[in-house]
Design an enzyme around this catalytic site. Structure first.
Site, PDB file in Angstrom:
ATOM      1  N   SER A   1       1.191  -1.212  -0.313  1.00 50.72           N
ATOM      2  CA  SER A   1      -0.173   0.046   0.204  1.00 50.72           C
ATOM      3  C   SER A   1       0.622   0.925   0.161  1.00 50.72           C
ATOM      4  O   SER A   1       1.905   1.640  -0.935  1.00 50.72           O
ATOM      5  CB  SER A   1      -1.123  -0.374   1.273  1.00 50.72           C
ATOM      6  OG  SER A   1      -2.071   1.440   0.945  1.00 50.72           O
TER       7      SER A   1
ATOM      8  N   ASP B   1      -8.855  -6.477  -4.707  1.00 54.96           N
ATOM      9  CA  ASP B   1      -7.847  -5.095  -4.373  1.00 54.96           C
ATOM     10  C   ASP B   1      -9.374  -4.218  -5.227  1.00 54.96           C
ATOM     11  O   ASP B   1      -9.181  -4.536  -6.411  1.00 54.96           O
ATOM     12  CB  ASP B   1      -6.736  -5.037  -4.298  1.00 54.96           C
ATOM     13  CG  ASP B   1      -6.741  -3.523  -3.395  1.00 54.96           C
ATOM     14  OD1 ASP B   1      -7.681  -2.747  -3.515  1.00 54.96           O
ATOM     15  OD2 ASP B   1      -4.815  -3.365  -3.739  1.00 54.96           O
TER      16      ASP B   1
ATOM     17  N   HIS C   1      -7.685  -4.620  -0.371  1.00 57.05           N
ATOM     18  CA  HIS C   1      -6.498  -4.306   0.183  1.00 57.05           C
ATOM     19  C   HIS C   1      -6.128  -4.292   1.394  1.00 57.05           C
ATOM     20  O   HIS C   1      -4.552  -4.943   0.924  1.00 57.05           O
ATOM     21  CB  HIS C   1      -6.702  -2.973  -0.146  1.00 57.05           C
ATOM     22  CG  HIS C   1      -5.657  -2.059  -0.273  1.00 57.05           C
ATOM     23  ND1 HIS C   1      -5.068  -2.323  -1.351  1.00 57.05           N
ATOM     24  CD2 HIS C   1      -5.348  -0.898   0.697  1.00 57.05           C
ATOM     25  CE1 HIS C   1      -3.733  -1.171  -0.407  1.00 57.05           C
ATOM     26  NE2 HIS C   1      -3.718  -0.662   0.202  1.00 57.05           N
TER      27      HIS C   1
END
Length: 492
Positions: free
Chosen positions: A245, A435, A464
């Site tokens: 991320s 995701d 995610h």
């Protein structure tokens, strides 16, 4: 998809200014610090001016997902944190329902050591005085080669305490193998976990920065981390940089700044050798792309607007806009998961009071304003819990920093592809198949654009957050990639 791990001397297409910071900076203070397992001294820093941003988390929500185990007899000595001085607060809120989704974080604190740069020039030209970066180390640095180093970068609300959020990947014979590597984890510049942030005192005013905190970019955060690695820890080169991320964005930025011959950061810390090898030898970006897209900026913006809609934001005390922050966190928690995840966990189940009788449950309405669904209860709990460890101003500034992610900005070359093509080092890109926030197509494009990139897909129903929760798959992919690099080194 390209799989080749090592390639020739492709040169950067754009000219970059040479860093003038000396490798000898702080050297006399740290010659003895290269063979430690974990930082055991917390550097004293100013306390935050308001309590609403205190640090902590509820351990009852720690993830119990599948784990990747150590071999028999592995030592946990690197987890000895009894000597650490920390500050944290536990959330008072408890989940109203009997079940919840797995949580991606354990207890988060601001423990660690601090690297301080007296004058740090940001990408936008602003000079930050006393730029501080909190960090932790695990394992030992090879005193002869000084190159057995892995850097792990955290996500939006993480910290430098790697053992708190990827702890099952940390230790001997694990992905972050402390018997082989020195593992370095840095807090993000602007975060409230020990680094200079909106909570910090502005040396020019003697007051907290608050909303006057400078605009920080991902480029700035990575540059400061690289200065820490070269000038404070005196590391010759880094084996790999890994993150998911926001951490993945940092890994991509590391590849651009330190992943090419004669680049901004090379094995020659003086910057005088245009043919010096890259300082970073490989990267593993997970669940991110080469730039924050319009979709991701929109998700960030709606969270910021929730905070700014709180009346406290414009009252002169923006740190009190906690109601807005709770809503922002709830928006984030929706974007991190999937429709399937929420439906399979909660569906349309209602949340009743624990002391409700059978007759009261049967007589309760099935819809309307007097009804609370379990999905509502879960999100409200997550929003309230978040207030114990984050503050509104820091959240706004950190999401703005995420939105700054764009490796093509300020660099020669018209496109992201042009800049990616200059990266010389191997890259393992991981994407989560479910995701929604950072769709798999972005990782496919990233792996395609990197000359020595390859893609691994992580199967998950967690969306995610799979980059944190699917630790078996993520850990095995990291181990396989690092072993491949070592095999290639042995063949040379």
């Amino acid at each position: 998809m390209k799989v080749a791990l090592f390639g020739g001397g492709r040169r950067m297409l754009f000219a970059s200014s040479r860093l003038s910071t000396s490798r000898a900076l702080h050297q006399h203070q740290h010659q003895h610090q290269h063979q430690h397992l974990i930082s055991t001294t917390a550097v004293a820093t100013r306390e935050p001016p308001f309590k609403g941003s205190s640090i902590g988390s509820d351990p009852s929500m720690i993830s119990a997902n599948h784990r990747i185990g150590a071999t028999t007899g592995a030592s946990n000595r690197f987890m000895d944190t009894t000597a650490l001085s920390t500050r944290h607060f536990s959330a008072n809120a408890k989940p109203a329902h009997g079940s919840s989704m797995d949580d991606e974080y354990g207890k988060l604190t601001d423990e660690g050591k601090t690297f301080c740069l007296p004058h740090f020039e940001l990408e936008n030209g602003v000079i930050m005085e006393e730029a501080q970066l909190r960090y932790q180390t695990y394992g030992k640095l090879n005193p002869d080669t000084r190159d057995n180093v892995i850097v792990v970068c955290h996500a939006l609300t993480g910290n430098a305490s790697l053992h708190s959020w990827w702890g099952d990947l940390l230790g001997p014979q694990k992905a972050f193998d402390t018997s082989k590597y020195l593992i370095v984890c840095c807090n993000i510049l602007g975060s409230c976990y020990g680094s200079t942030s909106p909570q910090s005192i502005n040396p020019k005013t003697n007051r907290p920065y608050s909303t006057d905190f400078p605009d920080i970019s991902v480029q700035d955060t990575v540059k400061l981390q690289l200065l820490l690695l070269q000038n404070e820890l005196l590391i010759k080169s880094v084996k790999s940089v890994i993150g998911g991320s926001f951490g993945g964005m940092q890994a991509v930025e590391y590849a651009v700044q330190a992943g090419r011959t004669g680049g901004d950061f090379t094995e020659d810390a003086t910057g005088n050798d245009d043919n010096a090898p890259p300082f970073v030898k490989s990267v593993i970006p997970i669940a991110c792309g080469a730039a924050h897209t319009g979709w991701q900026i929109a998700v960030s913006e709606v969270q910021r607007q929730a905070i700014m809609a709180d009346p406290h934001w414009t009252s002169g005390r923006p740190e009190l806009a906690t109601a807005g922050l709770a809503v922002a966190r709830q928006i984030g928690m929706v974007s991190y998961r999937t429709a399937h995840g929420y439906d399979s966990k909660f569906g349309r189940k209602l949340q009743h009071k624990k002391w409700a009788t059978k007759d009261e449950i049967e007589a309760a309405p099935l819809y309307g304003s007097k009804v609370k669904f379990q999905a509502q209860s879960y999100l409200q709990y997550q929003g309230e819990k978040f207030l114990s460890r984050y503050d509104p101003v820091t959240y706004v500034k950190m999401t703005e920093q995420m939105d700054s992610h764009n490796i093509a900005r300020g660099r020669d070359g018209d496109t992201l592809a042009d800049v990616l093509a200059t990266v010389e080092i191997p890259a393992l890109v991981m994407g989560i198949d479910s995701d929604v926030l950072y769709p798999l197509e972005e990782q496919e494009q990233l792996a395609d654009g990197l000359p020595h990139g390859t893609l691994k897909i992580v199967a998950s129903a967690n969306g995610h957050d799979g980059f944190l929760l699917e630790q078996d798959q993520v850990g095995n992919n990291i181990i396989e990639f690092l072993n491949t690099l070592e095999d290639a080194d042995d063949d040379e």
